[in-house]
Write an enzyme that holds these catalytic residues in place. Structure first.
Site, mmCIF file in Angstrom:
data_model
loop_
_atom_site.group_PDB
_atom_site.id
_atom_site.type_symbol
_atom_site.label_atom_id
_atom_site.label_comp_id
_atom_site.label_asym_id
_atom_site.label_seq_id
_atom_site.Cartn_x
_atom_site.Cartn_y
_atom_site.Cartn_z
ATOM 1 N N HIS A 184 0.852 -1.198 0.000
ATOM 2 C CA HIS A 184 0.000 0.000 0.000
ATOM 3 C C HIS A 184 0.881 1.239 0.000
ATOM 4 O O HIS A 184 1.949 1.228 0.615
ATOM 5 C CB HIS A 184 -0.921 0.018 1.237
ATOM 6 C CG HIS A 184 -2.062 0.983 1.110
ATOM 7 N ND1 HIS A 184 -1.944 2.303 1.472
ATOM 8 C CD2 HIS A 184 -3.312 0.817 0.639
ATOM 9 C CE1 HIS A 184 -3.098 2.897 1.230
ATOM 10 N NE2 HIS A 184 -3.953 2.034 0.725
ATOM 11 N N GLU A 188 -7.972 -5.039 -0.148
ATOM 12 C CA GLU A 188 -8.559 -5.744 -1.278
ATOM 13 C C GLU A 188 -8.492 -7.257 -1.119
ATOM 14 O O GLU A 188 -9.290 -7.977 -1.698
ATOM 15 C CB GLU A 188 -7.843 -5.339 -2.579
ATOM 16 C CG GLU A 188 -7.733 -3.852 -2.813
ATOM 17 C CD GLU A 188 -9.068 -3.195 -3.131
ATOM 18 O OE1 GLU A 188 -10.114 -3.780 -2.799
ATOM 19 O OE2 GLU A 188 -9.052 -2.100 -3.705
#
Ligand code: ACO
Length: 371
Positions: free
Chosen positions: A258, A313
C-alpha cells in the site's frame, strides 16, 4: 525593430510527481495513519465502526459529525428518464461506465443548486445502488425492482439486485464492506470530487467524475484480480512456489502492499473477521488465509527494508464473492460504498471553498515564431 527573446527563468520550485507527500488540503473526515495501521472516521476507529455501526449511520457520521446508530437510509427510486438511459446502454457496457452514466443522467434531471447540502448527499448516495442494481438486471434481461423503503441501503441494494431479500448475515457482511470502503483521505477519486466542487459545480458532476477516476485499475480494480490469483494456486502447499514464480516474472501479488500503510491495513483485519463469520463464505477462504501467511513471509524475505502487508482488497474479495456478487461488479460496488466519503468531502470543500488550481512547471520550447 526586432526584440531579443528572453530565456525563461529556471523554475526551481519544489515538485513532487503524483503529488506524493504534498499537503493539498485539510479534512476532519478521515485519518489514515499509515505508520500505525490506523484508520479513523471523525475520530472513531474503523474496527469499532464495523462492529457497532452500519453503513447508513457511518455515512450520516461523515456528513454531519453526529453518531445516530439507528439512522435509516433506504435506497431511492431511479427516475424514469435515467431508467431510459440505462435501457439504451449495450448489455456489454462495463458496470462502472453504466454507474457513471446513471449519475450524470440523474444530475441532469435533478435540481442541485449550490451550495451542496446534506440532503443532496443523501439523495445521490441512496440513488446510485438502485441504478447499479437496475443496470445489472437489465443486462441480464430482467426488469428493475423498485426500492423497499423498509430496508436499509445495503440490504435494499442486494434485494434490488437479486430480487429477494438477503439473509441478515449476508447483508451484514456487505454492510461491513461498505463501511470500510466509505472514506480514505485524499485518494485520487476523492481529490477529483473536491476539485470539481471547488469550481462551484454540482454534486452529481463531482460524483460522476469521481467514478471515472475510480474506474482506473490503479485505484478500484484489485479485488477481482485477487480472485484470479487465488484460483491459480492449487492449495497452500503449492503457494510458496507460485509466489516465487510470480515475483520472478516481476508480477505483483494482488492484495498486498500500500502507498500509505506500512502496518497491516486495519480494513483488511476487519474484513477478514467478517469473511470468517459469513454464512455463505466461499470455499477458498481457508486457502486465502493459508496463502496470506506464505505471501507475507516471502515478501518480508524479499523486501526486508519495506513493510509489505495485506491490504483491504485481499479480504474484500471473499466478502464480495460470498455475498454473491460477480467480479465485474466489484469496482462499481466499491464506488457505491465510497459515495459517503465523496459526498462528505464535497460538503467539506464547499463549506470553506477555494478554487483548486495548482501551478505546473513549463518544460516545453522557449518562445519561437512561425516562419
Ligand atoms: N507484490 C510484489 N511486490 C510488491 C508489491 C506486491 N503487491 N507491492 C510492492 N512491491 C514491491 C515493488 O516491486 C517494489 O520493489 P523494488 O523496490 O524491488 O522495485 C517495492 O515493493 C516498492 O513498491 P512500490 O510500487 O514503490 O510501492 P507502493 O507502496 O508505491 O505501491 C501498490 C503500492 C501500488 C498498492 C503496490 O503495493 C501494489 O501494486 N500492490 C498490488 C496491487 C494491490 O493490491 N492494489 C490495491 C491497493 S489498496 C487500494 O487501492 C484500495
Amino acid at each position: 525593430m526586432t526584440m531579443a527573446v528572453e530565456a525563461a527563468a529556471p523554475d526551481d520550485r519544489p515538485y513532487s510527481p503524483g503529488l506524493e507527500g504534498v499537503l493539498a488540503g485539510e479534512t476532519s473526515l478521515g485519518y489514515v495513519d499509515g505508520a500505525n495501521g490506523r484508520l479513523l472516521y471523525r475520530g472513531y476507529p474503523i474496527g469499532e465502526l464495523v462492529v457497532k455501526g452500519n453503513y447508513p449511520a457511518v455515512a450520516n457520521l461523515l456528513w454531519t459529525d453526529t453518531w445516530e446508530p439507528g439512522y435509516h437510509l433506504p435506497t431511492a427510486p431511479v427516475p424514469a428518464q435515467v431508467i431510459g438511459v440505462l435501457r439504451s446502454l449495450p448489455k456489454t457496457a462495463k458496470p462502472m461506465d453504466a454507474l457513471r452514466t446513471a449519475v450524470s443522467a440523474w444530475g441532469a434531471v435533478s435540481n442541485l443548486p449550490w451550495p451542496p447540502t446534506d440532503e443532496q448527499a443523501r439523495a445521490i448516495t441512496s440513488f446510485s445502488p438502485s441504478a447499479l442494481a437496475a443496470f445489472a438486471r437489465l443486462r441480464a434481461g430482467l426488469e428493475p425492482i423498485d426500492p423497499d423503503p423498509s430496508l436499509n441501503l445495503v440490504e435494499g441494494f442486494l434485494y434490488q439486485l437479486k430480487g429477494e431479500k438477503p439473509d441478515p448475515g449476508t447483508a451484514r457482511a456487505l454492510d461491513a464492506y461498505f463501511i470500510v470502503g466509505a472514506e480514505h483521505g485524499f485518494n485520487a477519486s476523492t481529490f477529483t470530487a473536491r476539485v470539481v466542487t471547488s469550481t462551484r459545480s454540482d454534486i452529481a458532476s463531482a460524483v460522476s467524475a469521481a467514478i471515472g477516476t475510480m474506474k482506473g485499475p490503479l485505484h478500484g480494480g484489485a479485488p477481482s484480480e485477487v480472485v484470479d490469483q487465488l484460483a491459480q494456486i492449487q492449495d497452500a502447499e503449492h503457494a510458496e512456489q507460485w509466489v516465487l514464480d510470480t515475483l520472478a516474472r516481476g508480477d505483483r501479488l494482488m492484495g498486498f502492499g500500500h502507498r500509505v500503510y506500512r502496518a497491516y491495513d486495519p480494513r483488511a483485519a476487519a474484513l477478514r473477521k467478517v469473511a470468517e463469520d459469513m454464512p455463505t463464505r466461499p470455499d477458498w477462504l481457508q486457502k486465502a488465509i493459508d496463502v496470506e501467511d506464505v505471501v507475507l513471509r516471502v515478501l518480508a524475505e524479499k523486501h526486508p527494508d519495506r513493510a509489505l502487508k495485506t491490504n483491504v482488497e485481499y479480504y474484500a474479495a471473499p466478502v464480495l464473492m460470498g455475498v454473491g456478487l460477480t467480479p465485474d461488479l466489484f469496482a462499481a460496488t466499491f464506488s457505491l460504498a465510497r459515495h459517503a466519503g465523496w459526498t462528505a468531502h464535497v460538503l467539506e470543500q464547499a463549506a470553506d471553498n477555494r478554487l483548486i488550481r495548482p501551478d505546473v512547471r513549463y518544460i516545453g520550447h522557449s518562445e519561437r515564431h512561425l516562419p
